[in-house]
Design a protein around this motif. Structure first.
Motif, PDB file in Angstrom:
ATOM      1  N   GLN A 185       1.379  -0.965   0.336  1.00  0.00           N
ATOM      2  CA  GLN A 185       0.072  -0.321  -0.178  1.00  0.00           C
ATOM      3  C   GLN A 185       0.608   1.424   0.353  1.00  0.00           C
ATOM      4  OE1 GLN A 185      -3.833   0.955   0.314  1.00  0.00           O
ATOM      5  NE2 GLN A 185      -2.812   2.314  -0.551  1.00  0.00           N
TER       6      GLN A 185
ATOM      7  N   TRP B  32       2.279   1.541  -3.550  1.00  0.00           N
ATOM      8  CA  TRP B  32       1.354   2.069  -4.331  1.00  0.00           C
ATOM      9  C   TRP B  32       1.414   3.726  -4.327  1.00  0.00           C
ATOM     10  CZ3 TRP B  32      -3.053  -2.009  -3.357  1.00  0.00           C
ATOM     11  CH2 TRP B  32      -3.037  -2.855  -3.783  1.00  0.00           C
TER      12      TRP B  32
ATOM     13  N   TYR C  28      -2.579  -0.337  -8.010  1.00  0.00           N
ATOM     14  CA  TYR C  28      -3.524  -0.237  -6.716  1.00  0.00           C
ATOM     15  C   TYR C  28      -5.221  -0.008  -7.189  1.00  0.00           C
ATOM     16  CZ  TYR C  28      -3.228   5.209  -5.960  1.00  0.00           C
ATOM     17  OH  TYR C  28      -3.286   6.167  -6.599  1.00  0.00           O
TER      18      TYR C  28
END
Length: 337
Positions: free
Chosen positions: A8, A11, A183
């Protein structure tokens, strides 16, 4: 930090090393297109509900402002006497599914977002991975004009008449790659086939269909500490478990909270009281989505006396959004009163 949180973070930073995941993205695209074609060709069955269905979702992983938008739409429809119900996957909930959601439902059972939606609107709602089963359960006890599916944009087994995609302009599309290199759940070309609602930082004139989040006054979650006053100049423990934590930090900055220690957890995290216990005694500040889970923890731990402040946000939609909604509903036979 977990692997999911590392990815995450990569990204959000558009890290160059993500290119090593490109072969997995190719496999994801292949599987995604194959599954979609099976439904489009009729090989897999598509369920058509007896009432119109509106899907509100996104093509990105992580937060986009979808839940505040859905809550605001439900309130708007209720004000116009349209009998609306909501279904959701119930991420983070343990079931059993399908399940009806009420104001007393526990987030551990039905999911944090469904609990927040119902606590905010009292809308009839059912959750579960099988959308057809959720709709049928909902219609057994309620007469509805419209069903809104919270997420489910890529759930091809459910027919829908209206699709709204929420796109966070602040976060954008990242490196525009599919999972897991980027993502994106779907290629960006998907945006040209649905209504796109642009989530902006504030009122935006450059796009007609836009929304922004209006920040409310922080409120205290601990009922036994009602004499405590909010002081934005104090130091806080910022506890956040949402798809895009950076948005919460931006919110804190907007209300003048600049001194805090960030404590990030995965989206839909199953909190324990130890997650709220730190070496210091500084107050906690968090989101409404996280707060619905903290309520149960406070009831189970009555001696917990660290103040927990909740920052509420409300979606503010442009007038064009409401006019478009009215037109789309009229096209499926639903009239505003």
């Amino acid at each position: 930090m977990s692997l999911a949180q590392h990815i995450q973070d990569a990204w959000n930073k558009q890290a160059s090393w993500l290119i090593v995941l490109r072969p997995l993205s190719w496999l994801y695209r292949l599987g995604f297109n194959l599954n979609k074609s099976l439904y489009k060709s009729g090989i897999k069955t598509v369920y058509k509900a007896p009432v119109p269905v509106m899907v509100i979702g996104n093509i990105t992983v992580g937060g986009s402002g979808k839940t505040p938008l859905l809550i605001q739409l439900v309130k708007h429809l209720q004000q116009h006497n349209i009998r609306v119900g909501v279904i959701s996957r119930g991420y983070g909930g343990q079931g059993p599914f399908p399940a009806l959601v009420n104001r007393l439902s526990e987030p551990d059972t039905v999911g944090d977002e469904p609990a927040l939606i119902v606590q905010s609107t009292s809308v009839p709602m059912a959750v579960g991975p099988n959308r057809q089963a959720s709709i049928e359960l909902l219609l057994q006890s309620h007469t509805l004009d419209l069903i809104i599916s919270d997420d489910g944009l890529q759930h091809w087994a459910l027919d829908r008449q209206i699709e709204w995609i929420v796109l966070d302009q602040n976060r954008g599309l990242g490196n525009e790659r599919l999972l897991p290199e980027g993502y994106l759940r779907e290629p960006k070309a998907r945006l040209s086939h649905s209504t796109v609602i642009y989530h902006t930082k504030a009122k935006a004139a450059q796009v007609s269909n836009n929304m922004h989040l209006q920040i409310g006054l922080p409120y205290l979650l601990n009922k036994n500490l009602d004499s405590v006053l909010f002081d934005r100049e104090k130091y806080f423990n910022a506890v956040v478990g949402i798809g895009f934590p950076e948005r919460f930090y931006q919110t804190l900055s907007q209300i003048g909270v600049i001194q805090y220690q960030a404590h990030e957890f995965p989206d839909h995290h199953d909190y324990e009281i130890s997650d709220l216990t730190f070496d210091n005694q500084d107050a906690i500040i968090t989101t409404e989505k996280d707060a619905v889970k903290f309520k149960a923890l406070l009831s189970q731990n009555p001696n917990f006396n660290i103040p927990i402040w909740v920052v509420p946000v409300e979606a503010v939609l442009s007038s064009d959004c409401y006019e478009l909604l009215k037109q789309q509903l009229q096209q499926v036979g639903i009239q505003f009163f």
